[in-house]
Write a protein that holds these residues in place. Structure first.
Motif, PDB file in Angstrom:
ATOM      1  N   LEU A  58      27.514  35.707  23.750  1.00  0.00           N
ATOM      2  CA  LEU A  58      26.314  36.107  23.013  1.00  0.00           C
ATOM      3  C   LEU A  58      26.650  36.615  21.616  1.00  0.00           C
ATOM      4  O   LEU A  58      25.872  37.330  20.986  1.00  0.00           O
ATOM      5  N   TYR A  61      24.271  36.395  18.245  1.00  0.00           N
ATOM      6  CA  TYR A  61      23.181  37.307  17.912  1.00  0.00           C
ATOM      7  C   TYR A  61      23.742  38.429  17.047  1.00  0.00           C
ATOM      8  O   TYR A  61      24.559  39.237  17.500  1.00  0.00           O
ATOM      9  N   ALA A  72      22.185  41.430  22.622  1.00  0.00           N
ATOM     10  CA  ALA A  72      23.005  40.846  23.680  1.00  0.00           C
ATOM     11  C   ALA A  72      22.656  41.457  25.031  1.00  0.00           C
ATOM     12  O   ALA A  72      22.618  40.754  26.054  1.00  0.00           O
ATOM     13  N   VAL A 274      21.192  30.788  25.455  1.00  0.00           N
ATOM     14  CA  VAL A 274      20.589  31.317  26.676  1.00  0.00           C
ATOM     15  C   VAL A 274      20.425  30.251  27.757  1.00  0.00           C
ATOM     16  O   VAL A 274      20.825  30.444  28.909  1.00  0.00           O
TER      17      VAL A 274
END
Length: 292
Positions: A58, A61, A72, A274
């Motif tokens: 992640l 981000y 996250a 995601v």
């Protein structure tokens, strides 16, 4: 016995009925969407080890040019992920106990527990070595994934014994000093049992090494798993679409009594991973449903 089945082979609905109660299972059964949303509960019930993510997945981000831990964690919460190996950009090392307490509170509020931390370096005689272990103890992790200098192992022997925190050597792929199973095995053979391997399945595949053999070789000295897939020793891909024998790997880990973290790590689609991370988790569910 032929008539019995391992709980690992039970259906998601059966596991939910046992784990959530009949009312919960009936609620789950009302729609395919609800059943899909129950994935985390299924993984928690079916897996003999902890299923989570390496938060590096992640990393895309960001906020103000830095990794956005809050985002996250929000994404992890939405995915139903309860366990992290934390990427240092998400949780920077610090000796500020108040700051660590705030981080732990933030993690707890998101329903995420930090099991491991890394990947970090170790160097012979470096005061930062002890600081890393002090930080790990205060954060509450059970292992550090690491890239230690070859002459740092004597220092690590003392630190893993003092702090009772494992160190898993992380293999970084072709050309890295720890890219081969046998190289890592030789590096650790005369050292403390709390020094072992953090098996990165994708990088072993890139190095044309068998991750299942890694689990066999390192046995009780597995400290962390980065679960990712690679096709043709070159291309990172969604779990189940590459050459990783996921079932074989998890079966060996289970047979060895591994109870630690199996962290899905996804290298691609950095800005919006995601759906791909979810697909990886669903592949783990599929493997667990087949039984270990």
């Amino acid at each position: 016995m032929a008539a019995s089945r391992s709980h690992l082979a039970l259906s998601r609905r059966e596991l939910l009925t046992r784990g959530l109660g009949v009312a919960g299972a009936l609620a789950v059964g009302r729609s395919a969407l609800a059943l899909s949303a129950a994935l985390p509960e299924f993984l928690a019930l079916a897996a003999p080890f902890k299923i989570g993510i390496q938060s590096y997945s992640l990393r895309g981000y960001t906020k103000d040019g830095k990794a956005d831990r809050a985002k996250a964690l929000a994404v992890s919460h939405d995915l139903g992920v309860h366990f992290w190996e934390a990427y240092p950009a998400h949780i920077p090392m610090t000796d500020d106990l108040d700051q660590i307490r705030l981080i732990k509170d933030e993690m707890s509020a998101a329903g995420v527990e930090t099991i491991g931390f890394g990947v970090i370096p170790f160097r012979k005689g470096d005061p930062a070595n002890r600081k890393a272990f002090e930080f790990a103890k205060n954060l509450g992790v059970s292992y550090l994934s690491a890239d230690p200098e070859p002459d740092s192992f004597d220092d690590l022997d003392k630190l893993v014994d003092e702090f009772d925190i494992g160190v898993g050597i992380h293999n970084h792929g072709p050309g890295h000093r720890y890219d081969k199973i046998d190289v890592i095995a030789k590096a650790i053979e005369k050292h403390h049992a709390k020094i072992g391997c953090c098996i990165d399945t994708g990088h072993f595949l890139r190095s044309k090494e068998d991750p299942v053999r890694a689990a066999e070789v390192f046995g009780k000295r597995v400290y962390g798993v980065h679960l990712k897939d690679v096709k043709d020793a070159q291309h990172f891909t969604i779990l189940g679409k590459g050459d990783l024998n996921t079932h074989g790997l998890l079966r060996v880990l289970n047979a060895n009594g591994y109870k630690g973290l199996v962290a899905v790590e996804y290298e691609e689609n950095e800005k919006n991973p995601v759906d791909d991370v979810r697909a990886c988790l669903e592949e783990v569910e599929k493997v667990l449903q087949a039984g270990l």
